[in-house]
Design a protein around this motif. Structure first.
Motif, PDB file in Angstrom:
ATOM      1  N   ALA A 210     -20.933  22.890  24.786  1.00  0.00           N
ATOM      2  CA  ALA A 210     -21.227  21.909  23.738  1.00  0.00           C
ATOM      3  C   ALA A 210     -22.142  20.827  24.273  1.00  0.00           C
ATOM      4  O   ALA A 210     -22.242  20.613  25.484  1.00  0.00           O
ATOM      5  N   ASP A 211     -22.791  20.119  23.351  1.00  0.00           N
ATOM      6  CA  ASP A 211     -23.702  19.047  23.727  1.00  0.00           C
ATOM      7  C   ASP A 211     -22.947  17.760  24.036  1.00  0.00           C
ATOM      8  O   ASP A 211     -21.704  17.696  23.954  1.00  0.00           O
ATOM      9  N   ARG A 212     -23.706  16.716  24.377  1.00  0.00           N
ATOM     10  CA  ARG A 212     -23.097  15.456  24.814  1.00  0.00           C
ATOM     11  C   ARG A 212     -22.292  14.784  23.711  1.00  0.00           C
ATOM     12  O   ARG A 212     -21.223  14.210  23.953  1.00  0.00           O
ATOM     13  N   GLU A 213     -22.777  14.851  22.476  1.00  0.00           N
ATOM     14  CA  GLU A 213     -22.075  14.209  21.371  1.00  0.00           C
ATOM     15  C   GLU A 213     -20.708  14.857  21.152  1.00  0.00           C
ATOM     16  O   GLU A 213     -19.701  14.162  20.943  1.00  0.00           O
ATOM     17  N   THR A 214     -20.666  16.175  21.205  1.00  0.00           N
ATOM     18  CA  THR A 214     -19.393  16.870  21.039  1.00  0.00           C
ATOM     19  C   THR A 214     -18.475  16.599  22.225  1.00  0.00           C
ATOM     20  O   THR A 214     -17.249  16.499  22.072  1.00  0.00           O
ATOM     21  N   SER A 215     -19.053  16.453  23.402  1.00  0.00           N
ATOM     22  CA  SER A 215     -18.268  16.109  24.580  1.00  0.00           C
ATOM     23  C   SER A 215     -17.584  14.756  24.399  1.00  0.00           C
ATOM     24  O   SER A 215     -16.397  14.600  24.723  1.00  0.00           O
ATOM     25  N   GLU A 216     -18.325  13.788  23.876  1.00  0.00           N
ATOM     26  CA  GLU A 216     -17.715  12.476  23.648  1.00  0.00           C
ATOM     27  C   GLU A 216     -16.616  12.558  22.606  1.00  0.00           C
ATOM     28  O   GLU A 216     -15.590  11.873  22.700  1.00  0.00           O
ATOM     29  N   TYR A 217     -16.808  13.409  21.613  1.00  0.00           N
ATOM     30  CA  TYR A 217     -15.759  13.604  20.609  1.00  0.00           C
ATOM     31  C   TYR A 217     -14.492  14.138  21.271  1.00  0.00           C
ATOM     32  O   TYR A 217     -13.379  13.706  20.954  1.00  0.00           O
ATOM     33  N   LEU A 218     -14.657  15.071  22.213  1.00  0.00           N
ATOM     34  CA  LEU A 218     -13.505  15.636  22.907  1.00  0.00           C
ATOM     35  C   LEU A 218     -12.761  14.582  23.718  1.00  0.00           C
ATOM     36  O   LEU A 218     -11.535  14.445  23.607  1.00  0.00           O
ATOM     37  N   VAL A 219     -13.464  13.840  24.551  1.00  0.00           N
ATOM     38  CA  VAL A 219     -12.775  12.883  25.426  1.00  0.00           C
ATOM     39  C   VAL A 219     -12.166  11.734  24.627  1.00  0.00           C
ATOM     40  O   VAL A 219     -11.240  11.067  25.110  1.00  0.00           O
ATOM     41  N   SER A 220     -12.681  11.499  23.419  1.00  0.00           N
ATOM     42  CA  SER A 220     -12.138  10.433  22.564  1.00  0.00           C
ATOM     43  C   SER A 220     -10.970  10.911  21.718  1.00  0.00           C
ATOM     44  O   SER A 220     -10.338  10.100  21.031  1.00  0.00           O
ATOM     45  N   HIS A 221     -10.699  12.195  21.737  1.00  0.00           N
ATOM     46  CA  HIS A 221      -9.688  12.769  20.846  1.00  0.00           C
ATOM     47  C   HIS A 221      -8.311  12.184  21.129  1.00  0.00           C
ATOM     48  O   HIS A 221      -7.888  12.073  22.282  1.00  0.00           O
ATOM     49  N   LYS A 222      -7.590  11.838  20.076  1.00  0.00           N
ATOM     50  CA  LYS A 222      -6.298  11.158  20.233  1.00  0.00           C
ATOM     51  C   LYS A 222      -5.252  12.018  20.923  1.00  0.00           C
ATOM     52  O   LYS A 222      -4.290  11.487  21.511  1.00  0.00           O
ATOM     53  N   ASP A 223      -5.396  13.331  20.875  1.00  0.00           N
ATOM     54  CA  ASP A 223      -4.400  14.210  21.478  1.00  0.00           C
ATOM     55  C   ASP A 223      -4.742  14.658  22.894  1.00  0.00           C
ATOM     56  O   ASP A 223      -4.063  15.515  23.450  1.00  0.00           O
ATOM     57  N   VAL A 224      -5.787  14.083  23.470  1.00  0.00           N
ATOM     58  CA  VAL A 224      -6.117  14.340  24.877  1.00  0.00           C
ATOM     59  C   VAL A 224      -5.427  13.291  25.742  1.00  0.00           C
ATOM     60  O   VAL A 224      -5.549  12.088  25.496  1.00  0.00           O
ATOM     61  N   ASP A 225      -4.696  13.738  26.759  1.00  0.00           N
ATOM     62  CA  ASP A 225      -3.933  12.828  27.620  1.00  0.00           C
ATOM     63  C   ASP A 225      -4.668  12.444  28.896  1.00  0.00           C
ATOM     64  O   ASP A 225      -4.421  11.372  29.451  1.00  0.00           O
TER      65      ASP A 225
END
Length: 480
Positions: A210-225
């Motif tokens: 995935a690109d950088r924008e999608t990467s930021e979406y992942l790390v910002s996800h509320k269910d990521v610990d």
């Protein structure tokens, strides 16, 4: 042509939310060598949901450590069986020379085995002896999985970066979403195929290009610990800000501008021969490359001449050619970035010893740059302070050992480094004074049992071995 038209989510290949495939382009001649699906935020939601469900259900985290170790040992054996195919594919996709991708596969085995040994000896649950003999309570200390891990890795050495994160994360019982760079869609697709075969429970592992924008979406996800990231210092700062705002656990392995000190008593020939690998590995696209060469004034021109001869002897060309030592840069924009830095060095007044901003003759179709060495460099110059990420070396003169240490430490980075000397005791004394996370003496290889990571702007936290495994656990104390 290799095609991955599906995404590996939760252990299964599924249709992507965006059906358009990305062309994967060879850095050698810019031909299309494959096509691959790319993840969008909707796919991240599916992967994180699968990871969350598997973690909360305990399908993997409650598996006994010995059984988790057995599964990851099978994965390592499977990867070893397919090492040659993986090395060839990475050379085509990344432009890394074949010698490097092949050597890297052997390194992955050492890295994984160090984690597996650490897991066998790890204190997953221990009962503490009370410090007060009269105490009627005892404490049981457990090391438990953090939760859902977002592992984000760069393009330059994807197998190594993936191994350094998914192996310890899975050994500790976490569920993992591995976000890889679009440039590595083929090699990481192949990695996903291997992961599919080892018997992990549903939902435990996903691999998303995935690109950088999608990467930021992942790390910002509320269910990521927890976020485990390897990449640029700029991106690391952004991720650290997100982690701080959301109080996520985070480990960052970032950039470097590492110095190697050639002490006056060192054998210059041996030292420069060692820099072939310490400074120019992976086409110079390496965060641990020792690109600042610190030479004593009394041997300065000897070092300059030897380094010039070394660099000019290295073959630049097709990564598939077994004689090639340096291949192309990963993308055209990276090629231009490196060439721009070479011009900056010329404009700053450094002496161009060999190389320059021109493209090597006969290699104009690819993302090639000419390996370059600068002399008469002051440590305040941009080429001495900023991470070029290409085959560009600078030679800096020093007066005495204290001056060498001062110059080496005069950097915002502190990831790697080296010392060369005929006196190992003296070399160790100097190495202890360098503010960097990893430092080699006389070209020694990095040991995977010890912790790896950076000081200062080179990162937060450590990977490899017992310390790296512990980074994917939380302490729990039960008082009885």
């Amino acid at each position: 042509m290799i095609t991955y038209d599906r995404l590996f989510i939760g252990g299964s290949w599924v249709e992507p939310s965006d059906r358009e495939l990305l062309d994967i382009v060879s850095p050698h001649d810019r031909s299309v060598i494959g096509r691959a699906a790319q993840a969008a935020p909707a796919d991240v939601d599916r992967a994180v949901a699968a990871a969350r469900a598997s973690f909360d259900a305990g399908s993997w985290r409650l598996t006994p450590p010995a059984e988790r170790i057995a599964v990851l040992r099978r994965f390592n054996a499977l990867r070893e069986e397919n090492a040659e195919k993986a090395a060839r594919l990475l050379a085509r996709e990344n432009g890394s020379a074949g010698w490097f991708t092949s050597a890297g596969q052997a390194g992955l085995s050492r890295q994984a085995n160090a984690y597996l040994k650490a897991a066998e000896d790890f204190g997953w649950e221990e009962t503490l002896v009370p410090s007060d003999p009269a105490s009627t309570t005892r404490s049981v200390v457990r090391r438990e999985a953090v939760g859902v891990v977002a592992a984000v890795i760069p393009w330059n050495s994807p197998y190594s970066s993936a191994t350094s994160k998914i192996i310890p994360a899975l050994l500790a019982g976490n569920s993992v979403v591995l976000k890889v760079s679009p440039e590595n869609s083929l090699t990481m697709g192949f990695l996903a195929e291997l992961l599919e075969r080892v018997g992990l429970p549903e939902g435990v592992i996903s691999v998303l290009p995935a690109d950088r924008e999608t990467s930021e979406y992942l790390v910002s996800h509320k269910d990521v610990d927890k976020i485990a990231f390897t990449g640029s210092t700029g991106a690391g700062r952004r991720i650290a800000a997100i982690a701080g705002e959301q109080l996520k656990r985070v480990s960052l392995e970032l950039g470097g501008k590492s110095a190697v000190i050639i002490l006056p008593d060192a054998d210059v020939g041996k030292a420069v021969a060692g820099l072939k690998f310490g400074s120019l590995l992976n086409n110079g696209e390496s965060c641990i490359a020792q690109t600042r060469i610190l030479a004593p004034r009394e041997k300065y021109e000897e070092v300059v001449t030897a380094l010039k001869e070394l660099v000019e002897s290295l073959k630049v060309g097709d990564p598939d050619d077994p004689d090639t030592f340096i291949g192309p840069m990963i993308r055209p924009d990276q090629q231009e970035r490196v060439r721009d830095y070479i011009q900056v060095g010329i404009d700053e007044g450094a002496r161009l010893v060999t190389g320059g901003p021109g493209i090597p003759e006969g290699l104009e179709k690819g993302n090639y740059v000419t390996p370059t060495v600068f002399a008469d460099v002051d440590n305040s110059m941009r080429i001495a302070r900023e991470e070029v990420f290409g085959p560009v070396l600078v030679i800096i003169a020093y007066d005495d050992t204290d001056d060498a240490v001062r110059i080496a430490n005069d950097s915002e980075y502190g990831l790697s480094g080296g010392v060369w000397s005929s006196d190992e005791t003296h070399a160790l004394q100097v190495a202890r004074r360098i503010r960097t996370g990893t430092i080699t003496v006389n070209g020694a290889s990095i040991a995977f049992d010890g912790p790896f990571g950076g000081f200062k702007a080179s990162g937060i936290g450590r990977e490899y071995g017992t310390v790296g495994l512990g980074a994917y656990t939380e302490y729990k104390t039960i008082t009885v």
